[in-house]
Design an enzyme around this catalytic site. Sequence first.
Site, PDB file in Angstrom:
ATOM      1  N   ARG A  66    -124.268 -27.732  41.892  1.00 31.45           N
ATOM      2  CA  ARG A  66    -123.005 -27.938  42.608  1.00 31.45           C
ATOM      3  C   ARG A  66    -121.789 -28.552  42.072  1.00 31.45           C
ATOM      4  NH1 ARG A  66    -122.960 -32.664  42.288  1.00 31.45           N
ATOM      5  NH2 ARG A  66    -120.946 -32.566  43.707  1.00 31.45           N
ATOM      6  N   GLY A  67    -120.858 -28.614  42.725  1.00 32.48           N
ATOM      7  CA  GLY A  67    -119.632 -29.257  42.116  1.00 32.48           C
ATOM      8  C   GLY A  67    -118.587 -28.171  41.525  1.00 32.48           C
ATOM      9  N   ALA A  68    -117.516 -27.958  41.865  1.00 30.10           N
ATOM     10  CA  ALA A  68    -116.769 -27.038  41.777  1.00 30.10           C
ATOM     11  C   ALA A  68    -116.821 -26.469  40.320  1.00 30.10           C
ATOM     12  CB  ALA A  68    -115.231 -27.514  42.045  1.00 30.10           C
ATOM     13  N   ARG A 109    -120.374 -19.499  47.286  1.00 27.28           N
ATOM     14  CA  ARG A 109    -119.859 -20.481  48.221  1.00 27.28           C
ATOM     15  C   ARG A 109    -118.326 -20.309  48.262  1.00 27.28           C
ATOM     16  NH1 ARG A 109    -121.476 -26.583  46.997  1.00 27.28           N
ATOM     17  NH2 ARG A 109    -120.751 -26.864  49.148  1.00 27.28           N
ATOM     18  N   GLN A 215    -124.324 -36.810  48.206  1.00 27.13           N
ATOM     19  CA  GLN A 215    -124.152 -36.471  46.804  1.00 27.13           C
ATOM     20  C   GLN A 215    -123.659 -37.891  45.995  1.00 27.13           C
ATOM     21  OE1 GLN A 215    -123.209 -34.356  49.233  1.00 27.13           O
ATOM     22  NE2 GLN A 215    -122.842 -32.371  48.646  1.00 27.13           N
ATOM     23  N   ASP A 256    -111.860 -29.332  45.259  1.00 26.67           N
ATOM     24  CA  ASP A 256    -112.633 -27.822  45.311  1.00 26.67           C
ATOM     25  C   ASP A 256    -111.378 -26.853  45.106  1.00 26.67           C
ATOM     26  OD1 ASP A 256    -114.725 -29.650  46.500  1.00 26.67           O
ATOM     27  OD2 ASP A 256    -115.817 -28.106  45.396  1.00 26.67           O
ATOM     28  N   ASN A 266    -111.665 -31.048  49.607  1.00 29.53           N
ATOM     29  CA  ASN A 266    -112.684 -31.781  48.764  1.00 29.53           C
ATOM     30  C   ASN A 266    -113.822 -31.823  49.845  1.00 29.53           C
ATOM     31  OD1 ASN A 266    -113.537 -32.773  46.467  1.00 29.53           O
ATOM     32  ND2 ASN A 266    -113.405 -34.965  47.352  1.00 29.53           N
ATOM     33  N   LYS A 267    -114.743 -32.654  49.372  1.00 29.37           N
ATOM     34  CA  LYS A 267    -115.996 -32.898  50.178  1.00 29.37           C
ATOM     35  C   LYS A 267    -115.630 -33.813  51.562  1.00 29.37           C
ATOM     36  CE  LYS A 267    -119.395 -32.306  49.807  1.00 29.37           C
ATOM     37  NZ  LYS A 267    -120.026 -30.788  50.312  1.00 29.37           N
TER      38      LYS A 267
HETATM   39  O1  MRU Z   1    -120.697 -29.480  48.158  1.00 29.70           O
HETATM   40  P1  MRU Z   1    -120.580 -29.876  46.707  1.00 29.70           P
HETATM   41  O2  MRU Z   1    -121.386 -31.166  46.675  1.00 29.70           O
HETATM   42  O3  MRU Z   1    -120.413 -28.725  45.852  1.00 29.70           O
HETATM   43  O4  MRU Z   1    -119.137 -30.576  46.691  1.00 29.70           O
HETATM   44  C1  MRU Z   1    -118.578 -31.156  45.657  1.00 29.70           C
HETATM   45  C2  MRU Z   1    -117.162 -31.849  45.759  1.00 29.70           C
HETATM   46  O5  MRU Z   1    -116.645 -31.875  46.710  1.00 29.70           O
HETATM   47  C3  MRU Z   1    -116.567 -32.512  44.512  1.00 29.70           C
HETATM   48  O6  MRU Z   1    -115.821 -33.658  44.890  1.00 29.70           O
HETATM   49  C4  MRU Z   1    -115.766 -31.408  44.068  1.00 29.70           C
HETATM   50  O7  MRU Z   1    -116.446 -30.222  43.608  1.00 29.70           O
HETATM   51  C5  MRU Z   1    -115.094 -31.820  42.606  1.00 29.70           C
HETATM   52  S1  MRU Z   1    -116.289 -32.276  41.570  1.00 29.70           S
HETATM   53  C6  MRU Z   1    -115.747 -32.200  39.931  1.00 29.70           C
END
Ligand code: MRU
Length: 369
Positions: A66-68, A109, A215, A256, A266-267
């Site tokens: 996970r993470g963009a 996603r 997270q 994201d 973002n999250k």
């Molecule tokens: O659902 P996730 O855990 O993939 O969400 C991730 C985030 O929202 C991060 O803040 C975003 O991807 C930036 S990470 C470098």
Amino acid sequence: VSQPTAIVPPATGRLGAPAAGPIASVAWDRGAAVIIDQRQLPDTLVLRRLSAVEDVVEAIRTLAVRGAPAIGIAGAYGVVMGLLAAGDVSRASALAELDRLVSRIGTARPTAVNLAVAVDRVALAVRGTRGDARDMAAAALVEARAIHDQDRASCEAIGRAGLELLGGARRLLTHCNTGRLATGGDGTALAIVYAAHAAGRLEEVLVDETRPLLQGARLTAWELAQAEIPHRVLVDGAAGLAMARGMVDAVLVGCDRVAADGDTANKVGTYGLAVLAARHGLPFYVAGPLTSFDAATPDGDGIVVEERAADEVRAFGGTSTTPPGAPVWNPAFDVTPAELITAFVTDAGVLRPPYGPAIAAAIEDAGRG
Ligand code: MRU
């Protein structure tokens, strides 16, 4: 998802001694992507070998990876695997398979633009080759590795630019996980944290737990412990009090998908932090590589916010957090309006308002470079 290949058991209460070197969220190894299964942290460090496209899609959907930027890298390797699995077919069949892979992996996603961008980039490189199916798979691997390497370099650039921007800010608040687990390098917002720590300019990181999948509490706290960086975890609802008590000098988050005008997905919970930061006169910085910017989406209204399963809110780790079957709304992201963002920290430097022209110029320059 495929069987774990290695399990590193907890040794001394947390996960044993800090890792000898920086952890790698994704690594390419002889036809497969080896990931850290992030669903199992912080209890167990499990490396999982993804050797089929189905494994990659499942790992992305379930947040094993996970993470963009990290899902972009994993998705790019997924395309390679798909082409390798297709074998010695005709060029036309390989191209048809490529189209299927792009749509299957690229949509695993919806919110983080990096995934679609990375998969499209690999597809473009493959279509540009003249050779047979084997050459096409080889070209895909070269491009996927380039995406991976470039993200590592982007993280470094973000860390450098962010360190300069921080000035005297030594107490930082962050949300979700934006570090080594979320990228191919040191991270986005967390790359700045690592840089500030290395420069002896960090006092403390306050880590939002980040409901519902934690997270922040599970992953960021784990990463920061591995790197021996001072931090404290707080529940999401405590961020306002922390700011009101003067415990925070700046808020640092990742992204994201950033629309052309600077509106940022973002999250979920990020928007609330931005409002709180504005209320308390604190800088609110968004860090991310240009691969997280989406010039084709004019503003935040055009960003698709992923909505995830109700059960993520109803229970955690097998324990109910709501009455059985409680009606739930579970958006995984929110959109922070550009006007609440003090600056973006990107791999092309710091962007300041007005964001429309600043983002357009950064993307154009990067295309020229
Ligand atoms: O659902 P996730 O855990 O993939 O969400 C991730 C985030 O929202 C991060 O803040 C975003 O991807 C930036 S990470 C470098």
